[in-house]
Design an enzyme around this catalytic site. Structure first.
Site, PDB file in Angstrom:
ATOM      1  N   ASP A 163     -11.783   1.548  -2.361  1.00 20.40           N
ATOM      2  CA  ASP A 163     -10.630   0.911  -2.702  1.00 20.40           C
ATOM      3  C   ASP A 163     -10.621  -0.284  -1.690  1.00 20.40           C
ATOM      4  OD1 ASP A 163      -7.943   0.165  -2.409  1.00 20.40           O
ATOM      5  OD2 ASP A 163      -7.163   2.324  -2.035  1.00 20.40           O
ATOM      6  N   ARG A 198      -9.824   4.077   8.565  1.00 15.92           N
ATOM      7  CA  ARG A 198      -9.269   2.803   8.311  1.00 15.92           C
ATOM      8  C   ARG A 198      -9.395   2.076   9.833  1.00 15.92           C
ATOM      9  NH1 ARG A 198      -4.604   3.830   3.737  1.00 15.92           N
ATOM     10  NH2 ARG A 198      -6.069   4.647   2.372  1.00 15.92           N
ATOM     11  N   GLN A 257      -5.748  12.592   2.964  1.00 18.46           N
ATOM     12  CA  GLN A 257      -4.601  12.638   1.827  1.00 18.46           C
ATOM     13  C   GLN A 257      -5.012  13.791   0.732  1.00 18.46           C
ATOM     14  OE1 GLN A 257      -3.726   7.887   1.267  1.00 18.46           O
ATOM     15  NE2 GLN A 257      -4.755   8.810  -0.230  1.00 18.46           N
ATOM     16  N   ASP A 308       5.862   3.694  -4.507  1.00 16.88           N
ATOM     17  CA  ASP A 308       5.714   4.357  -3.386  1.00 16.88           C
ATOM     18  C   ASP A 308       6.993   5.370  -3.109  1.00 16.88           C
ATOM     19  OD1 ASP A 308       3.316   3.108  -2.760  1.00 16.88           O
ATOM     20  OD2 ASP A 308       4.593   1.758  -1.139  1.00 16.88           O
ATOM     21  N   GLU A 354       6.849   6.528   4.616  1.00 13.34           N
ATOM     22  CA  GLU A 354       6.181   6.674   3.265  1.00 13.34           C
ATOM     23  C   GLU A 354       5.317   7.714   3.133  1.00 13.34           C
ATOM     24  OE1 GLU A 354       2.642   4.245   0.763  1.00 13.34           O
ATOM     25  OE2 GLU A 354       4.103   2.866   2.067  1.00 13.34           O
TER      26      GLU A 354
END
Length: 334
Positions: A56, A109, A124, A235, A248
């Protein structure tokens, strides 16, 4: 480094209670999500080969963690998410329309700006489901978002029943707004300020159609061109009273078909990706039509356990100054 400190913050659960509650929250939400969306659990990779095009690209500027593997004489990349891998897995495993998968996704990340809700370590639930051409609508997407919220409220109710210091605060309904409707509603605000305003007004909102330019000429937020259809994504955000802004919880969408992929690659200036294996399969209609998303595990635990910092529910690394500042204010990072 940016931090917010709620006034007179006292964690509602101590460290051991928190660990017990984290497991209960994750087990419950995972089970309820699978039931609501008709998903089965599968195993997933931690890293992929960059030449496959499966990683991604997020907003297109984040650097993946990359290392070489001795026996294959090639580099691999830690995933940023599994948005593309899941679609290929649905084809390889033979899933049919109306069925799908979910998995634990762990990522690094390295370029994340660390604060109360952002960590270098990302965990996640990534899910993906096969759909038909007739299902490629906002109504289908909104239905899936409602299912995620049902699973979340069920998890909240169980946690509140098991841990008396916790109190429910999630709304019963979620409000749906397109990014253009959001701009029209709050024209003087920045995109982030609009999200906060909408979440505070409605409690829980689903902001859809993210990635393309609005009438102002600006996009609400950046999106990679090769997984979500920018007209059919969104979202889930909820108002988090402890920190006083929107949180979020999930990014999701109906994935690009060949036409949407071609259009978005050109719009994003990424036409060179057309030659990658994953993208060639998509452009040749050799992958199933799907929808899917990612749901932050630690974000949900932070929210439902009423924590001020995501490091209270996940073990990661933090700047020394952040650790010291948090300790001074009763925020104990794992």
């Amino acid at each position: 480094m940016s931090l917010e400190f709620p006034e007179q913050y006292i964690p509602r659960l101590d460290v051991l209670e928190t660990e017990i509650a984290i497991k209960l929250a994750k087990d419950t939400f995972e089970r309820e999500l699978a039931r609501e969306l008709g998903l089965m659990r599968v195993s997933a990779p931690l890293f992929v080969r960059p030449e496959t095009g499966l990683n991604d690209d997020l907003n297109g500027v984040e650097r993946p963690v990359q290392f070489d593997v001795l026996d294959i004489h090639s580099d691999v990349q830690i995933v940023h998410s599994l948005a593309k891998w899941k679609r290929l897995a649905l084809k390889r495993y033979g899933f049919k329309p109306g069925t799908g998968l979910y998995t634990d996704m762990n990522a690094i990340r390295r370029d994340e700006e660390l604060d109360n809700i952002h960590s270098v370590y990302v965990d996640q639930w990534d899910w993906e489901k096969v759909i038909t051409a007739a299902d490629r609508t906002l109504a289908t997407l909104y239905s899936a978002a409602k299912s995620v919220m049902i699973a979340l409220r069920t998890t909240e109710r169980l946690l509140v029943s098991r841990f008396s210091p916790l109190t429910p605060f999630l709304p019963e309904e979620i409000t749906f707004l397109t990014s253009q409707e959001l701009e029209d509603r709050y024209p003087a605000l920045t995109p982030k300020e609009r999200e906060d305003a909408a979440a505070k007004e409605f409690g829980a909102v689903f902001i859809s159609q993210i990635g393309g330019p609005l009438r102002s000429g600006l996009a609400h937020d950046g999106r990679a061109p090769d997984y979500d259809d920018w007209l059919l994504n969104g979202d889930i955000l909820v108002w988090y009273p402890l920190l006083g802004h929107a949180l979020e919880l999930s990014s999701m969408g109906i994935r690009v078909d060949a036409a949407a992929l071609s259009r978005q690659l050109t719009a994003a200036g990424c036409d060179e990706r057309r030659s990658l294996p994953f993208h060639r399969m998509l452009l040749q209609d050799r992958l199933p039509l799907t929808m899917g998303g990612g749901i932050g595990q630690s974000r949900i635990c932070m929210l439902l356990l009423y924590k001020a910092h995501i490091g209270e529910v996940q073990a990661s690394v933090w700047p020394d100054g952040m650790i010291e500042a948090c300790e001074a204010r009763g925020i104990h990072l794992l």
